[in-house]
Write a protein that holds these residues in place. Structure first.
Motif, PDB file in Angstrom:
ATOM      1  N   GLN A  67      38.784  46.015  50.573  1.00 15.08           N
ATOM      2  CA  GLN A  67      38.136  46.937  49.634  1.00 15.08           C
ATOM      3  C   GLN A  67      39.098  47.348  48.517  1.00 15.08           C
ATOM      4  O   GLN A  67      38.708  47.429  47.346  1.00 15.08           O
ATOM      5  CB  GLN A  67      37.647  48.184  50.367  1.00 15.08           C
ATOM      6  CG  GLN A  67      36.441  47.955  51.231  1.00 15.08           C
ATOM      7  CD  GLN A  67      36.039  49.205  52.007  1.00 15.08           C
ATOM      8  OE1 GLN A  67      36.708  50.244  51.957  1.00 15.08           O
ATOM      9  NE2 GLN A  67      34.947  49.101  52.747  1.00 15.08           N
ATOM     10  N   THR A  68      40.327  47.598  48.876  1.00 14.95           N
ATOM     11  CA  THR A  68      41.335  48.011  47.893  1.00 14.95           C
ATOM     12  C   THR A  68      41.603  46.901  46.893  1.00 14.95           C
ATOM     13  O   THR A  68      41.619  47.135  45.678  1.00 14.95           O
ATOM     14  CB  THR A  68      42.636  48.421  48.608  1.00 14.95           C
ATOM     15  OG1 THR A  68      42.360  49.520  49.483  1.00 14.95           O
ATOM     16  CG2 THR A  68      43.720  48.798  47.623  1.00 14.95           C
ATOM     17  N   LEU A  69      41.809  45.690  47.387  1.00 12.63           N
ATOM     18  CA  LEU A  69      42.064  44.554  46.505  1.00 12.63           C
ATOM     19  C   LEU A  69      40.876  44.302  45.583  1.00 12.63           C
ATOM     20  O   LEU A  69      41.047  44.028  44.395  1.00 12.63           O
ATOM     21  CB  LEU A  69      42.393  43.307  47.315  1.00 12.63           C
ATOM     22  CG  LEU A  69      43.772  43.312  47.979  1.00 12.63           C
ATOM     23  CD1 LEU A  69      43.860  42.215  49.026  1.00 12.63           C
ATOM     24  CD2 LEU A  69      44.868  43.165  46.938  1.00 12.63           C
ATOM     25  N   ARG A  70      39.674  44.427  46.109  1.00 19.15           N
ATOM     26  CA  ARG A  70      38.468  44.222  45.309  1.00 19.15           C
ATOM     27  C   ARG A  70      38.382  45.262  44.189  1.00 19.15           C
ATOM     28  O   ARG A  70      38.090  44.927  43.030  1.00 19.15           O
ATOM     29  CB  ARG A  70      37.234  44.298  46.207  1.00 19.15           C
ATOM     30  CG  ARG A  70      35.980  43.730  45.583  1.00 19.15           C
ATOM     31  CD  ARG A  70      34.804  43.663  46.565  1.00 19.15           C
ATOM     32  NE  ARG A  70      35.141  42.975  47.804  1.00 19.15           N
ATOM     33  CZ  ARG A  70      35.171  43.555  49.018  1.00 19.15           C
ATOM     34  NH1 ARG A  70      34.897  44.831  49.163  1.00 19.15           N
ATOM     35  NH2 ARG A  70      35.489  42.843  50.083  1.00 19.15           N
ATOM     36  N   ALA A  71      38.661  46.515  44.521  1.00 21.66           N
ATOM     37  CA  ALA A  71      38.597  47.586  43.516  1.00 21.66           C
ATOM     38  C   ALA A  71      39.664  47.386  42.440  1.00 21.66           C
ATOM     39  O   ALA A  71      39.380  47.527  41.247  1.00 21.66           O
ATOM     40  CB  ALA A  71      38.779  48.943  44.190  1.00 21.66           C
ATOM     41  N   LEU A  72      40.877  47.024  42.844  1.00 22.69           N
ATOM     42  CA  LEU A  72      41.952  46.807  41.869  1.00 22.69           C
ATOM     43  C   LEU A  72      41.689  45.572  41.018  1.00 22.69           C
ATOM     44  O   LEU A  72      42.052  45.539  39.839  1.00 22.69           O
ATOM     45  CB  LEU A  72      43.302  46.696  42.588  1.00 22.69           C
ATOM     46  CG  LEU A  72      43.802  47.977  43.260  1.00 22.69           C
ATOM     47  CD1 LEU A  72      45.039  47.701  44.098  1.00 22.69           C
ATOM     48  CD2 LEU A  72      44.060  49.063  42.231  1.00 22.69           C
ATOM     49  N   GLU A  73      41.020  44.586  41.599  1.00 24.16           N
ATOM     50  CA  GLU A  73      40.642  43.394  40.831  1.00 24.16           C
ATOM     51  C   GLU A  73      39.554  43.755  39.812  1.00 24.16           C
ATOM     52  O   GLU A  73      39.614  43.331  38.658  1.00 24.16           O
ATOM     53  CB  GLU A  73      40.157  42.296  41.774  1.00 24.16           C
ATOM     54  CG  GLU A  73      39.813  41.005  41.075  1.00 24.16           C
ATOM     55  CD  GLU A  73      39.291  39.929  42.021  1.00 24.16           C
ATOM     56  OE1 GLU A  73      39.194  38.776  41.578  1.00 24.16           O
ATOM     57  OE2 GLU A  73      38.962  40.234  43.190  1.00 24.16           O
ATOM     58  N   GLN A  74      38.573  44.553  40.221  1.00 27.50           N
ATOM     59  CA  GLN A  74      37.506  44.970  39.306  1.00 27.50           C
ATOM     60  C   GLN A  74      38.058  45.781  38.140  1.00 27.50           C
ATOM     61  O   GLN A  74      37.556  45.680  37.020  1.00 27.50           O
ATOM     62  CB  GLN A  74      36.460  45.804  40.052  1.00 27.50           C
ATOM     63  CG  GLN A  74      35.547  45.000  40.922  1.00 27.50           C
ATOM     64  CD  GLN A  74      34.560  45.879  41.667  1.00 27.50           C
ATOM     65  OE1 GLN A  74      34.848  47.025  42.001  1.00 27.50           O
ATOM     66  NE2 GLN A  74      33.385  45.334  41.932  1.00 27.50           N
TER      67      GLN A  74
END
Length: 131
Positions: A67-74
């Motif tokens: 979830q963290t990686l996805r949010a930082l990627e977005q």
């Protein structure tokens, strides 16, 4: 005034962290979350695979890391690169914007590590006062 859904017809205004409806709050949450800040600081060292990040960041669950990686990627801070190998190799790295915010986060992390003894001493004193 609500934030526009599209930037094609409406110019995005400057952020205001103190405005309740400003998206800067979401970005700040992503960057300063427990796992977000650790991911950013760690990616300053090198590019990492998911399993390497999970190993290096003690206590993070795979779900929270994903979830963290996805949010930082977005948000445009982290780049997810899939290498065409068998099995596929996925690496995470910082974008230029991510490097900029991670360097600032590292300064804060260094300050906290340097002053942890002072903070813990203060906490102990406060606990004694309230007991």
């Amino acid at each position: 005034m609500a934030w526009p859904k599209s930037t094609k017809t409406v110019r995005i205004r400057k952020g205001n962290l103190f405005a309740a409806d400003c998206p800067t709050r979401i970005i700040l949450d992503n960057v300063t979350s427990r796992w977000g800040s650790l991911v950013l600081v760690l990616l300053l060292e090198s590019d990492y695979r998911f399993s390497e990040l999970a190993y290096r960041i003690g206590g993070v669950s795979e779900k929270m890391l994903a979830q963290t990686l996805r949010a930082l990627e977005q948000d445009g801070f982290v780049l997810r690169t899939v290498h065409a190998t068998k099995p596929p190799k996925v690496e995470y790295s910082l974008t230029p914007l991510g490097r900029e915010v991670a360097e600032r986060m590292r300064v804060l992390a260094d300050f906290i590590e340097k002053n942890v003894t002072k903070v813990m001493t203060h906490r102990a004193r406060m606990a004694e006062k309230s007991a």
